[in-house]
Design an enzyme around this catalytic site. Structure first.
Site, mmCIF file in Angstrom:
data_model
loop_
_atom_site.group_PDB
_atom_site.id
_atom_site.type_symbol
_atom_site.label_atom_id
_atom_site.label_comp_id
_atom_site.label_asym_id
_atom_site.label_seq_id
_atom_site.Cartn_x
_atom_site.Cartn_y
_atom_site.Cartn_z
ATOM 1 N N ASP A 99 45.684 34.166 42.348
ATOM 2 C CA ASP A 99 45.159 35.530 42.421
ATOM 3 C C ASP A 99 46.003 36.412 41.511
ATOM 4 O OD1 ASP A 99 43.596 37.616 43.208
ATOM 5 O OD2 ASP A 99 44.494 37.852 45.194
ATOM 6 N N LYS A 119 32.020 38.216 39.892
ATOM 7 C CA LYS A 119 32.365 38.785 41.193
ATOM 8 C C LYS A 119 31.507 40.015 41.474
ATOM 9 C CE LYS A 119 36.684 38.792 42.618
ATOM 10 N NZ LYS A 119 38.151 39.045 42.662
ATOM 11 N N PHE A 166 37.946 38.191 52.876
ATOM 12 C CA PHE A 166 39.295 38.747 52.836
ATOM 13 C C PHE A 166 40.003 38.537 54.181
ATOM 14 C CE2 PHE A 166 39.329 41.970 49.126
ATOM 15 C CZ PHE A 166 38.634 41.092 48.325
#
Length: 321
Positions: free
Chosen positions: A22, A135, A181
């Site tokens: 990430d 995304k 998340f």
């Protein structure tokens, strides 16, 4: 046997889960040797402030100036994201995720057009679209955009995902991947409930576990990539998830940690769980999402923050112009 003894926690994790970096920092990505990498406006903004990436910015500006458009800054920002993606792909064997501007989270047409532009810029550099994940925020409109794009073999990574109805909607659209998340869910509950949680009680961990079990119970092919981790305990609790995208700081912590990791998520366990299948149409999606205060608030907050960071990046680029 689920237990594997290797040199460190990161090596063990990689035996059960595909590890994704990430980060938009090439050096960090190369160091940890992940399969894939993810980017977002916040990560690109952070990297763009580093002088070592100045050439990527210059190239994006030159490209933008040469286009006939009413929004040069937007084109420059998109090209900058693509430039970072191209460099990242040189250091990984898999895919890179590139984000559509969050301000289009409720605009199907704009999301689709932006995604097609991103893919075309990669393909002009000889990069196959199978190595790119677009995304999109997991709004209803984001899901509809993904449904269109997936039919064009443009693969989507549904982000800002905090709830099961979002995950089911993304699966119905046949999205390639979802990024539920973890840490942001924990943040919300710690503030709202004013309490601390043990790793196995972490609301973010439990949310991703529920999504994982639902997907595996009903043989849903969309991949699950846990994201937004606050600590390595969250990562360890989700060992066995299809993918986990982890920040360099936590990858470093896992790499030096000498502990034994066991697989926590397993399709064979999910298959035996008593789970009801849920039919999701637009009305059901909006109602279920609205009924979940955490998911509603964190989705809205995430869209605002991504747009804010992208606008800050555009202002930096404007000064360079």
């Amino acid at each position: 046997m689920n237990q594997l003894k290797t040199s460190n926690a990161l090596d063990q994790l990689k035996k059960h889960t595909t590890v994704v970096a990430d980060s938009s920092d090439f050096e960090s990505i190369a160091k940890y040797k992940p399969q894939d990498a993810t980017t977002n406006p916040s990560l690109i903004l952070k990297a763009a402030k580093d002088k070592k990436y100045f050439e990527l910015i210059e190239e994006a500006i030159s490209f933008g100036k040469a286009q006939i458009t009413t929004d040069t800054l937007e084109i420059i920002a998109i090209k900058l994201f693509v430039n970072f993606g191209i460099e990242i792909l040189k250091t990984i064997p898999g895919r890179v995720s590139i984000e559509v501007d969050a301000k289009y989270s409720f605009d199907v047409d704009k999301s689709v057009k932006t995604a097609r532009l991103i893919i075309s810029l990669f393909e002009k550099k000889g990069i196959d679209r199978d190595r790119i994940l677009i995304k999109l925020a997991t709004t209803y409109e984001g899901i509809k955009a993904a449904e269109i794009l997936e039919k064009e073999n443009i693969h989507c990574n549904m982000t800002l995902l905090f709830s099961l109805p979002q995950a089911i909607g993304a699966a119905n659209a046949k999205a390639t991947l979802i990024s539920p998340f973890v840490g942001r869910i924990l943040d919300w509950y710690k503030i709202t409930e004013k309490k601390e949680y043990l790793p196995h009680e972490d609301p973010g961990v439990l949310s991703v576990t529920d999504i994982y079990n639902y997907y595996k119970k009903f043989d849903i092919e969309t991949e699950i990539m846990g994201a937004s981790f606050r600590n390595i305990d969250e990562v360890i609790e989700l060992t066995g998830c299809d993918l986990l995208t982890i920040s360099p700081a936590l990858l470093d912590e896992l790499q030096i940690k000498d502990i034994e990791i066991t697989k926590k998520l397993d399709p064979s366990i999910s298959k035996n769980l008593d789970i009801n299948q849920i039919d999701i149409d637009e009305k059901t999606f909006r109602y279920m999402l609205n009924s979940d205060a955490m998911a509603t608030e964190k989705l809205a907050d995430g869209i605002r923050k991504f747009e804010e960071d992208l606008n800050t990046l555009k202002n930096l680029l404007k000064k360079s112009l």
